[in-house]
Design an enzyme around this catalytic site. Sequence first.
Site, PDB file in Angstrom:
ATOM      1  N   ARG A 122       0.818  -1.230   0.000  1.00  0.00           N
ATOM      2  CA  ARG A 122       0.000   0.000   0.000  1.00  0.00           C
ATOM      3  C   ARG A 122       0.844   1.269   0.000  1.00  0.00           C
ATOM      4  O   ARG A 122       0.389   2.336   0.423  1.00  0.00           O
ATOM      5  CB  ARG A 122      -0.954   0.043   1.198  1.00  0.00           C
ATOM      6  N   LYS A 144       3.091  11.648 -10.896  1.00  0.00           N
ATOM      7  CA  LYS A 144       2.183  10.789 -11.673  1.00  0.00           C
ATOM      8  C   LYS A 144       2.929   9.517 -12.037  1.00  0.00           C
ATOM      9  O   LYS A 144       4.056   9.570 -12.515  1.00  0.00           O
ATOM     10  CB  LYS A 144       1.784  11.481 -12.979  1.00  0.00           C
ATOM     11  N   GLU A 186      10.047  19.101 -25.211  1.00  0.00           N
ATOM     12  CA  GLU A 186       9.332  19.540 -23.997  1.00  0.00           C
ATOM     13  C   GLU A 186       9.949  20.829 -23.451  1.00  0.00           C
ATOM     14  O   GLU A 186       9.249  21.693 -22.912  1.00  0.00           O
ATOM     15  CB  GLU A 186       9.353  18.457 -22.916  1.00  0.00           C
ATOM     16  N   LYS A 224       8.594  22.958 -14.929  1.00  0.00           N
ATOM     17  CA  LYS A 224       7.646  21.855 -14.711  1.00  0.00           C
ATOM     18  C   LYS A 224       7.263  21.788 -13.225  1.00  0.00           C
ATOM     19  O   LYS A 224       6.089  21.657 -12.870  1.00  0.00           O
ATOM     20  CB  LYS A 224       8.257  20.528 -15.181  1.00  0.00           C
ATOM     21  N   GLU A 234      -4.163  19.181 -12.170  1.00  0.00           N
ATOM     22  CA  GLU A 234      -4.444  19.509 -13.568  1.00  0.00           C
ATOM     23  C   GLU A 234      -5.811  20.130 -13.806  1.00  0.00           C
ATOM     24  O   GLU A 234      -6.553  19.712 -14.678  1.00  0.00           O
ATOM     25  CB  GLU A 234      -4.329  18.235 -14.422  1.00  0.00           C
ATOM     26  N   ARG A 238      -1.885  23.891 -15.179  1.00  0.00           N
ATOM     27  CA  ARG A 238      -1.077  22.761 -15.670  1.00  0.00           C
ATOM     28  C   ARG A 238      -1.433  22.408 -17.109  1.00  0.00           C
ATOM     29  O   ARG A 238      -0.643  21.836 -17.838  1.00  0.00           O
ATOM     30  CB  ARG A 238      -1.256  21.551 -14.738  1.00  0.00           C
ATOM     31  N   ASN A 242      -0.048  21.359 -22.058  1.00  0.00           N
ATOM     32  CA  ASN A 242      -0.609  20.589 -23.177  1.00  0.00           C
ATOM     33  C   ASN A 242      -0.334  21.228 -24.531  1.00  0.00           C
ATOM     34  O   ASN A 242      -0.736  20.679 -25.561  1.00  0.00           O
ATOM     35  CB  ASN A 242      -2.133  20.436 -23.024  1.00  0.00           C
ATOM     36  N   HIS A 245       0.355  19.258 -27.659  1.00  0.00           N
ATOM     37  CA  HIS A 245       0.051  17.863 -27.337  1.00  0.00           C
ATOM     38  C   HIS A 245      -1.277  17.378 -27.891  1.00  0.00           C
ATOM     39  O   HIS A 245      -1.495  16.177 -27.986  1.00  0.00           O
ATOM     40  CB  HIS A 245       0.078  17.668 -25.824  1.00  0.00           C
ATOM     41  N   HIS A 249      -0.546  14.298 -29.899  1.00  0.00           N
ATOM     42  CA  HIS A 249      -0.968  12.948 -29.507  1.00  0.00           C
ATOM     43  C   HIS A 249      -1.612  12.209 -30.671  1.00  0.00           C
ATOM     44  O   HIS A 249      -1.409  11.006 -30.855  1.00  0.00           O
ATOM     45  CB  HIS A 249      -1.951  13.011 -28.335  1.00  0.00           C
ATOM     46  N   HIS A 265       7.502  10.504 -28.700  1.00  0.00           N
ATOM     47  CA  HIS A 265       6.538  11.483 -28.194  1.00  0.00           C
ATOM     48  C   HIS A 265       6.953  12.924 -28.525  1.00  0.00           C
ATOM     49  O   HIS A 265       6.161  13.700 -29.081  1.00  0.00           O
ATOM     50  CB  HIS A 265       6.395  11.280 -26.688  1.00  0.00           C
TER      51      HIS A 265
HETATM   52  N1  LIG Z   1       4.519  10.674 -15.348  1.00  0.00           N
HETATM   53  C1  LIG Z   1       4.571  11.717 -16.157  1.00  0.00           C
HETATM   54  O1  LIG Z   1       4.166  12.829 -15.794  1.00  0.00           O
HETATM   55  C2  LIG Z   1       5.128  11.542 -17.545  1.00  0.00           C
HETATM   56  C3  LIG Z   1       5.393  12.656 -18.348  1.00  0.00           C
HETATM   57  C4  LIG Z   1       5.984  12.459 -19.590  1.00  0.00           C
HETATM   58  C5  LIG Z   1       6.284  11.168 -20.027  1.00  0.00           C
HETATM   59  N2  LIG Z   1       5.975  10.108 -19.226  1.00  0.00           N
HETATM   60  C6  LIG Z   1       6.292   8.730 -19.664  1.00  0.00           C
HETATM   61  O2  LIG Z   1       7.686   8.645 -19.898  1.00  0.00           O
HETATM   62  C7  LIG Z   1       7.927   7.611 -20.836  1.00  0.00           C
HETATM   63  C8  LIG Z   1       8.929   8.109 -21.851  1.00  0.00           C
HETATM   64  O3  LIG Z   1      10.111   8.464 -21.187  1.00  0.00           O
HETATM   65  P1  LIG Z   1      11.519   8.483 -21.939  1.00  0.00           P
HETATM   66  O4  LIG Z   1      11.382   9.247 -23.179  1.00  0.00           O
HETATM   67  O5  LIG Z   1      12.530   8.857 -20.953  1.00  0.00           O
HETATM   68  O6  LIG Z   1      11.684   6.951 -22.407  1.00  0.00           O
HETATM   69  P2  LIG Z   1      12.516   5.731 -21.831  1.00  0.00           P
HETATM   70  O7  LIG Z   1      12.451   5.630 -20.362  1.00  0.00           O
HETATM   71  O8  LIG Z   1      12.101   4.541 -22.615  1.00  0.00           O
HETATM   72  O9  LIG Z   1      14.016   6.115 -22.222  1.00  0.00           O
HETATM   73  C9  LIG Z   1      14.353   6.218 -23.583  1.00  0.00           C
HETATM   74  C10 LIG Z   1      15.549   5.309 -23.926  1.00  0.00           C
HETATM   75  O10 LIG Z   1      16.731   5.902 -23.425  1.00  0.00           O
HETATM   76  C11 LIG Z   1      17.446   4.973 -22.629  1.00  0.00           C
HETATM   77  N3  LIG Z   1      18.156   5.764 -21.627  1.00  0.00           N
HETATM   78  C12 LIG Z   1      17.611   6.508 -20.639  1.00  0.00           C
HETATM   79  N4  LIG Z   1      18.572   7.184 -20.002  1.00  0.00           N
HETATM   80  C13 LIG Z   1      19.752   6.865 -20.613  1.00  0.00           C
HETATM   81  C14 LIG Z   1      21.094   7.284 -20.431  1.00  0.00           C
HETATM   82  N5  LIG Z   1      21.441   8.184 -19.513  1.00  0.00           N
HETATM   83  N6  LIG Z   1      22.033   6.740 -21.235  1.00  0.00           N
HETATM   84  C15 LIG Z   1      21.700   5.856 -22.204  1.00  0.00           C
HETATM   85  N7  LIG Z   1      20.452   5.448 -22.445  1.00  0.00           N
HETATM   86  C16 LIG Z   1      19.491   5.953 -21.644  1.00  0.00           C
HETATM   87  C17 LIG Z   1      16.416   4.022 -22.100  1.00  0.00           C
HETATM   88  O11 LIG Z   1      16.988   2.795 -21.766  1.00  0.00           O
HETATM   89  C18 LIG Z   1      15.497   3.902 -23.303  1.00  0.00           C
HETATM   90  O12 LIG Z   1      16.020   2.980 -24.221  1.00  0.00           O
HETATM   91  C19 LIG Z   1       6.583   7.253 -21.457  1.00  0.00           C
HETATM   92  O13 LIG Z   1       6.170   6.003 -20.959  1.00  0.00           O
HETATM   93  C20 LIG Z   1       5.662   8.349 -20.973  1.00  0.00           C
HETATM   94  O14 LIG Z   1       4.333   7.907 -20.808  1.00  0.00           O
HETATM   95  C21 LIG Z   1       5.430  10.271 -18.009  1.00  0.00           C
HETATM   96 ZN   LIG Z   2       4.804  15.596 -23.532  1.00  0.00          ZN
END
Ligand SMILES: NC(=O)c1ccc[n+]([C@@H]2O[C@H](COP(=O)([O-])OP(=O)(O)OC[C@H]3O[C@@H](n4cnc5c(N)ncnc54)[C@H](O)[C@@H]3O)[C@@H](O)[C@H]2O)c1
Ligand SMILES: [Zn+2]
Length: 365
Positions: A122, A144, A186, A224, A234, A238, A242, A245, A249, A265
Site C-alpha cells: 500500500r 504521476k 518539452e 515543470k 491539472e 497545468r 498541453n 500535445h 498525440h 513522443h
Molecule cells: N509521469 C509523467 O508525468 C510523464 C510525463 C511524460 C512522459 N511520461 C512517460 O515517460 C515515458 C517516456 O520516457 P523516456 O522518453 O525517458 O523513455 P525511456 O524511459 O524509454 O528512455 C528512452 C531510452 O533511453 C534509454 N536511456 C535513458 N537514459 C539513458 C542514459 N542516460 N544513457 C543511455 N540510455 C538511456 C532508455 O533505456 C530507453 O532505451 C513514457 O512512458 C511516458 O508515458 C510520463
Molecule cells: Zn509531452
Amino acid sequence: MASKSLSVQEIDAGSHPLVMGADSLRALDRRLGEAEGSAHFVLGDENTLRHCLPELLAQVPRLRDAETIGVAPGEGSKSLPVCQDIWMHLTARAADREAILITLGGGVVTDLGGFIAGTFKRGVRCVHVPTSLMGMVDAAIGGKSGIDLGGVKNNVGVFHDPLAVHVHVPFLKSLGKRELLNGVAEMVKHGLVRDAAHWEAIQQAPLHDLDALAPLVERSATIKAEVVREDPRERGTRKALNFGHTIGHGIEAYSWEAGQRALLHGEAVAIGMVCEAWLSWRLGLLDRESNDRITAYLLELYKPFVLQGDEDHRIIELMRNDKKNSAGQFRFTLLTGIGAARVDVPITAAQVQEALEHYRLLIRV
Ligand SMILES: NC(=O)c1ccc[n+]([C@@H]2O[C@H](COP(=O)([O-])OP(=O)(O)OC[C@H]3O[C@@H](n4cnc5c(N)ncnc54)[C@H](O)[C@@H]3O)[C@@H](O)[C@H]2O)c1
Ligand SMILES: [Zn+2]
C-alpha cells in the site's frame, strides 16, 4: 536539504522537492541517511544500469548494498507482467513498508517504479533519479505514475509522490541524439508557454554540449515543478503544458499504426507545436513573426513526417480518443505570445484539418 558544503539547488514541486546542481547525487546520499530505510532497491533498465549505475554508486555510498532490479528498455516494461515480477521480487527479498525504491532511468522506469512504490504494501517511499532528458524535465516530476494496459497508455496508475527527484545532468552523456531531441521538444514547450527568455536561450544553445545544456535542463525542470506546484491535479494552469500535445498525440498514435515510422513522443509534439502555433496565429492570438520563428526552429530540428491528406480523418479520430477531448469538442492550449498560453480554447475538426494541411505545405517546400 540544509547543507553548506554541497552545491545543490532545491525547488519545491508542491508535494516533493526537486534537487539539482553539481552535488545532487551527494545530496541523495544524505537524504537516504536521514530517511533510514530498512533496505534500498534500485530499479533501472539495461541501458541505465549499464551507463548510470556506476556513477550513482560512486556518489551515493549508501546504495552500495542496494539490490538492483533490471527491466528491459522500452515502453513494453510499463506492463502488468513486469509489475508482478517486481512485486514478487520485493516479496522474496522480504522488503517491508520501510524499504525505499530508487528509480534510475527514463520516463518508463520512473513511471513504472512510481507505480510499484505506490502499490507495494500500500505504498513505500521512492526517489526518482531521471537519466533521460524527457525524465529530467518532465516524466519524473509531479508524482504521476502508471503502466499501460489493453493497448491504452497510462491506463492504470496512481499519484504517488516521491521523497524527492534528484536530477544529475551528466547522466545525459550516454543518451542518444534522438532521445535527447525527444526531451528538447518539452523544453521548447516550457519556454513557449511560460518563459520567453528560456525559449531564446534554447535557440542559442549548442544542444550537444552538456555544459551549455545543463542550466537549460535545470530551468525546464524548474518550470515543470512550478506548474505542478501551482496546479497539482491539472485543473487549470497545468493545462498550459498541453501546448502541442492535442494534435501531437493524434500524430503520435497515428505514427504507430501507419507504415511510415513510429515517432517518439517529443517528435510528434514538435509537429503538434508547429500546427498549434499556426492555429494560435490564425485565431489572432499570436503574432506572425513569432509563429514563423517557432516554425523555422522546429522544422530545422525535427525530420518531417509525411502526412497524406486522406489520413487527417484518422488523426482527428485518434485525437477524439484522447481523454482531454471528450464531448466532441477539442479544447486546445494555444499561445497568446511567446511565453504565454491560453487554455481551453475551443477548436473544431475543420480547423485541425487546416492546421494539418498547413504542416503538409510547410514540409513540401
Ligand atoms: N509521469 C509523467 O508525468 C510523464 C510525463 C511524460 C512522459 N511520461 C512517460 O515517460 C515515458 C517516456 O520516457 P523516456 O522518453 O525517458 O523513455 P525511456 O524511459 O524509454 O528512455 C528512452 C531510452 O533511453 C534509454 N536511456 C535513458 N537514459 C539513458 C542514459 N542516460 N544513457 C543511455 N540510455 C538511456 C532508455 O533505456 C530507453 O532505451 C513514457 O512512458 C511516458 O508515458 C510520463
Ligand atoms: Zn509531452
